[in-house]
Design an enzyme around this catalytic site. Structure first.
Site, mmCIF file in Angstrom:
data_model
loop_
_atom_site.group_PDB
_atom_site.id
_atom_site.type_symbol
_atom_site.label_atom_id
_atom_site.label_comp_id
_atom_site.label_asym_id
_atom_site.label_seq_id
_atom_site.Cartn_x
_atom_site.Cartn_y
_atom_site.Cartn_z
ATOM 1 N N ARG A 158 39.396 1.248 -11.211
ATOM 2 C CA ARG A 158 40.342 2.228 -11.560
ATOM 3 C C ARG A 158 40.556 2.277 -13.143
ATOM 4 N NH1 ARG A 158 46.352 4.309 -9.301
ATOM 5 N NH2 ARG A 158 46.631 5.713 -11.006
ATOM 6 N N SER A 167 44.486 14.234 -5.517
ATOM 7 C CA SER A 167 45.146 13.822 -4.447
ATOM 8 C C SER A 167 46.139 14.976 -4.051
ATOM 9 C CB SER A 167 46.064 12.471 -5.038
ATOM 10 O OG SER A 167 47.137 13.128 -5.990
ATOM 11 N N ARG A 170 45.699 19.486 -21.499
ATOM 12 C CA ARG A 170 45.258 18.347 -20.810
ATOM 13 C C ARG A 170 43.946 18.860 -19.905
ATOM 14 N NH1 ARG A 170 48.846 15.008 -18.355
ATOM 15 N NH2 ARG A 170 47.852 15.088 -15.983
ATOM 16 N N ASP A 185 41.112 7.864 -13.611
ATOM 17 C CA ASP A 185 42.463 8.322 -14.244
ATOM 18 C C ASP A 185 42.497 8.382 -15.814
ATOM 19 O OD1 ASP A 185 45.346 8.648 -14.293
ATOM 20 O OD2 ASP A 185 45.693 6.499 -13.574
ATOM 21 N N LEU A 230 21.468 8.819 -2.193
ATOM 22 C CA LEU A 230 23.024 8.675 -2.682
ATOM 23 C C LEU A 230 23.862 9.388 -2.135
ATOM 24 C CD1 LEU A 230 25.114 7.074 -4.859
ATOM 25 C CD2 LEU A 230 24.879 9.143 -6.277
ATOM 26 N N HIS A 274 40.095 16.999 -18.564
ATOM 27 C CA HIS A 274 39.616 17.306 -17.082
ATOM 28 C C HIS A 274 38.112 17.662 -17.130
ATOM 29 C CE1 HIS A 274 43.632 16.416 -15.440
ATOM 30 N NE2 HIS A 274 43.857 17.480 -15.454
#
Ligand code: V07
Length: 259
Positions: free
Chosen positions: A207, A84, A52, A39, A150, A56
């Site tokens: 988070r 999400s 924005r 976040d 991984l 990202h």
């Protein structure tokens, strides 16, 4: 050291984290599965008067670095919340940009992932993604499906309640088709219908960006996980922060060891 310089130093010295402290941390037992809610990308950009999407993009570079780090310290599964089901509500231009990021990420990084024996897995509904995005992630999954190192598990168009409802639907269908044994449903039977069916539950949830909630992320799987929150915004998240989270996890599991 002043906090701002510490941040700058950590970020730029990331490749030079001394292998002794890494070995020490590995000996104390690293979590097998780490899940991260990444976040603060938009806020990072706002603070710099950038669009924005710049946040990202910066966030994507941190995904690369943290994947390298997880591989280096011997974490088995790194689950990252990339997109999400709620994120569709964002402005169209931002969503369009986000849908291009996996393509960009894989163009740059897939060869290294293959070289490192990383298996890419996507957890979420791929049907609703644009064709170019879906093709890129599906071919990454395909090209790495035999890898044994991984697991880089990306939650992409993912929502936990929808995942749980879908599991219930699969169970109903299986039952109607006679594919489920008579008798009561068990937790194991239920969780084997979730998108994480072959994975251990996360040992540690991280988070970033100061929000202290789950936001519909892995509600079933996080039942027993340790939670670690930080105010650091995802584009500023460094190896030093990851180490801090793991050390705190180790302190807690020592304290409650065996429980
Ligand atoms: C996204 C970068 C990280 C911060 C959070 C939002 C933006 C990596 C991926 C990705 C997805 C699938 C895949 C490989 C990489 C990604 C989205 C957004 C939508 F196979 N970062 N990243 N996907 N951000």
């Amino acid at each position: 050291m002043k906090a701002i310089w510490k941040r700058w130093f950590n970020k730029n010295a990331s490749a030079y984290i001394d292998s002794e402290s890494i070995e020490e941390m590995k000996d104390a037992g690293v979590p097998r599965h780490v899940a991260i809610i990444m976040d603060g990308n938009g806020r990072w950009a706002n603070k710099r008067s950038l669009p924005r999407v710049a946040g990202h993009y910066e966030g994507m570079k941190v995904v690369q670095r943290m994947t390298r780090f997880a591989d280096r310290v011997g974490i088995d599964i790194l689950t990252l919340y990339a997109f999400s089901t709620e994120n569709w509500k964002r402005p169209e231009t931002e969503v369009d940009y986000l849908m291009k990021l996996p393509v960009e990420f894989l163009d740059k990084f897939l060869p290294e992932l293959i070289e490192k024996n990383v298996r890419v897995n996507i957890m979420g509904e791929l049907e609703k993604l644009p064709k170019h995005t879906r093709n890129a992630v599906e071919s990454a999954m395909n090209e790495t499906k035999e890898n044994t190192g991984l697991v880089l598990n990306l939650a992409f168009n993912y929502g936990s309640r929808a995942e749980i409802v879908q599991a219930a639907q699969y169970i109903l269908d299986d039952y109607k088709q006679g594919r489920l044994p008579e008798g009561p449903l068990t937790e194991e039977m239920f969780s084997s219908h979730l998108m994480t069916k072959d994975m251990v539950d996360p040992d540690l949830l991280i988070r970033t960006s100061g929000e202290i909630r789950l936001s519909n992320f892995m509600l079933w799987q996080l039942a027993y996980s340790e939670f670690w929150f930080t105010d650091v915004l995802w584009p500023d998240f460094s190896e030093a922060d990851f180490i801090e989270a793991i050390k705190e996890y180790q302190r807690r599991s020592r304290r409650y060891g065996g429980l």
